[in-house]
Motif scaffolding. Structure first.
Motif, PDB file in Angstrom:
ATOM      1  N   CYS A  72     -28.670  13.580  25.124  1.00 49.77           N
ATOM      2  CA  CYS A  72     -28.322  12.159  24.607  1.00 49.77           C
ATOM      3  C   CYS A  72     -29.059  11.030  24.240  1.00 49.77           C
ATOM      4  O   CYS A  72     -29.898  10.663  25.830  1.00 49.77           O
ATOM      5  N   GLY A  73     -29.896  10.638  23.087  1.00 48.51           N
ATOM      6  CA  GLY A  73     -31.079   9.564  22.610  1.00 48.51           C
ATOM      7  C   GLY A  73     -30.204   8.010  23.361  1.00 48.51           C
ATOM      8  O   GLY A  73     -29.314   8.140  21.856  1.00 48.51           O
ATOM      9  N   ALA A  74     -30.880   7.472  23.540  1.00 48.50           N
ATOM     10  CA  ALA A  74     -30.456   5.739  23.625  1.00 48.50           C
ATOM     11  C   ALA A  74     -31.371   4.695  22.959  1.00 48.50           C
ATOM     12  O   ALA A  74     -32.361   5.186  23.615  1.00 48.50           O
ATOM     13  N   GLU A 180     -33.224   9.970  17.693  1.00 49.90           N
ATOM     14  CA  GLU A 180     -32.988  10.743  17.405  1.00 49.90           C
ATOM     15  C   GLU A 180     -34.423  11.790  18.681  1.00 49.90           C
ATOM     16  O   GLU A 180     -33.867  12.667  17.837  1.00 49.90           O
ATOM     17  N   SER A 181     -35.388  11.627  18.531  1.00 51.74           N
ATOM     18  CA  SER A 181     -36.442  12.070  18.849  1.00 51.74           C
ATOM     19  C   SER A 181     -35.945  12.761  20.782  1.00 51.74           C
ATOM     20  O   SER A 181     -36.787  13.380  20.561  1.00 51.74           O
ATOM     21  N   VAL A 182     -35.194  11.639  20.453  1.00 48.56           N
ATOM     22  CA  VAL A 182     -34.575  12.872  22.398  1.00 48.56           C
ATOM     23  C   VAL A 182     -34.118  13.947  21.657  1.00 48.56           C
ATOM     24  O   VAL A 182     -34.078  14.900  22.718  1.00 48.56           O
ATOM     25  N   ARG A 187     -38.075  14.458  23.204  1.00 48.38           N
ATOM     26  CA  ARG A 187     -39.112  13.268  24.161  1.00 48.38           C
ATOM     27  C   ARG A 187     -37.845  12.766  25.079  1.00 48.38           C
ATOM     28  O   ARG A 187     -37.053  11.678  25.003  1.00 48.38           O
ATOM     29  N   TYR A 188     -37.807  12.676  26.274  1.00 44.57           N
ATOM     30  CA  TYR A 188     -37.205  12.853  26.755  1.00 44.57           C
ATOM     31  C   TYR A 188     -37.439  11.567  28.391  1.00 44.57           C
ATOM     32  O   TYR A 188     -36.474  11.143  28.817  1.00 44.57           O
ATOM     33  N   GLN A 189     -38.457  11.277  27.827  1.00 44.07           N
ATOM     34  CA  GLN A 189     -38.892  10.785  28.780  1.00 44.07           C
ATOM     35  C   GLN A 189     -38.889   9.060  28.455  1.00 44.07           C
ATOM     36  O   GLN A 189     -38.874   8.389  27.587  1.00 44.07           O
ATOM     37  N   SER A 190     -38.207   8.743  29.276  1.00 46.47           N
ATOM     38  CA  SER A 190     -37.492   6.964  29.306  1.00 46.47           C
ATOM     39  C   SER A 190     -38.887   6.350  29.040  1.00 46.47           C
ATOM     40  O   SER A 190     -39.779   6.029  30.268  1.00 46.47           O
ATOM     41  N   TYR A 191     -38.803   4.712  28.685  1.00 43.52           N
ATOM     42  CA  TYR A 191     -39.469   3.875  28.873  1.00 43.52           C
ATOM     43  C   TYR A 191     -38.863   2.385  28.092  1.00 43.52           C
ATOM     44  O   TYR A 191     -38.339   2.481  27.175  1.00 43.52           O
TER      45      TYR A 191
END
Length: 216
Positions: A72-74, A180-182, A187-191
Motif C-alpha cells: 500500500c502506498g502513502a 499511487e507510484s507505490v 516504488r517501495y523506497q520510503s523517504y
C-alpha cells in the motif's frame, strides 16, 4: 472536520533513485491555488486547493490500496500559505487488509512525521471517507476502535492547533499521485524530502492546462 486547539542497491543507484523520487512540482498545478483562506468547518469542499491562514501550514495526504496487492502506498505534501512546497514524503506498507486500514495508516504517517518535526499548526486534508468517519466517531471506550485511531488522536492533541478535513479527490490529486507510484510503479523506497521535484511535471502541467477555458 475535526479541530483541536490549545494555548500552549549501490550507493550511486540509491542516490539517483532518491533524487528521482525526491520531490514534486506544484507551481503548475491548479493556477487558482494561491488565494489565502482561513480554516473552515465544512466537511466537504468543491473549491480548488485553498491556501491556509498565514499562521497555519496545510498537509494533503494520499493513499493507494489495491486488494490484490500486498503493498500500500502513502504520501503527504506540506505547503505554506503561498502554495510553496515545504516538504513531502512517500512510504509503503505491507499486508494492509482494508481501505480503512490503509487510510488510517497514511493519516498516522503524516501526523506522526509532522509532530516529530515539531510543526505545531497544521491543517490536514485527505479524501479518506472511511478514516474520516472513523476519527469523527472516535471513542476510546469502544473495543472496536482501532489502536491506530487512538494513536492519531493522541499525536494530534500534542500539537498546538490542528484540523482534520475531508476534501473531494479532485482537490487532492498530487498527494494521491505520489501514493499511487507505490502500487503502479512499484516504488517501495520510503523517504521524506524538502522542497519539490519534477517527476510529475508533465502530469501536473496537463491537468493545469485542462482547467483553462478553451481559446476563442
Amino acid at each position: 472536520m475535526l479541530v483541536f486547539e490549545k494555548v500552549q542497491v549501490s550507493s550511486s543507484k540509491i542516490l539517483k533513485k532518491a533524487e528521482e523520487d525526491a520531490t514534486i512540482w506544484f507551481e503548475v498545478n491548479f493556477p487558482k491555488e494561491d488565494t489565502p483562506l482561513a480554516p473552515t468547518s465544512g466537511h466537504v469542499t468543491a473549491a480548488p486547493w485553498m491556501a491556509p491562514h498565514p499562521d497555519f501550514l496545510k498537509c494533503n495526504i494520499g493513499v493507494s490500496w489495491l486488494s490484490d496487492q500486498t503493498n500500500c502506498g502513502a504520501a503527504w505534501i506540506l505547503r505554506d500559505t503561498r502554495g510553496n512546497v515545504l516538504m513531502h514524503s512517500r512510504r509503503s506498507y505491507s499486508f494492509v487488509q482494508s481501505q480503512e486500514e490503509a487510510e488510517l495508516l497514511a493519516t498516522f504517517w503524516a501526523v506522526d512525521c509532522l509532530k516529530t518535526m515539531r510543526f505545531t499548526k497544521i491543517i490536514f486534508q485527505s479524501s479518506f471517507k472511511r478514516a474520516h468517519e472513523r476519527l469523527q466517531s472516535y471513542n476510546p471506550a469502544l473495543r472496536s476502535t482501532p489502536h491506530i485511531a487512538q494513536d492519531i488522536i493522541t499525536k494530534l492533541q500534542q500539537m498546538q492547533a490542528w484540523s482534520l478535513d475531508y476534501v473531494v479527490p479532485l482537490r487532492n490529486v498530487s498527494a494521491m499521485k505520489i501514493s499511487e507510484s507505490v502500487t503502479s510503479d512499484h516504488r517501495y523506497q520510503s523517504y521524506i524530502s524538502k522542497g519539490s521535484t519534477s517527476w510529475l511535471q508533465h502530469y501536473l502541467a496537463t491537468k493545469a492546462q485542462a482547467l483553462l477555458p478553451p481559446s476563442s
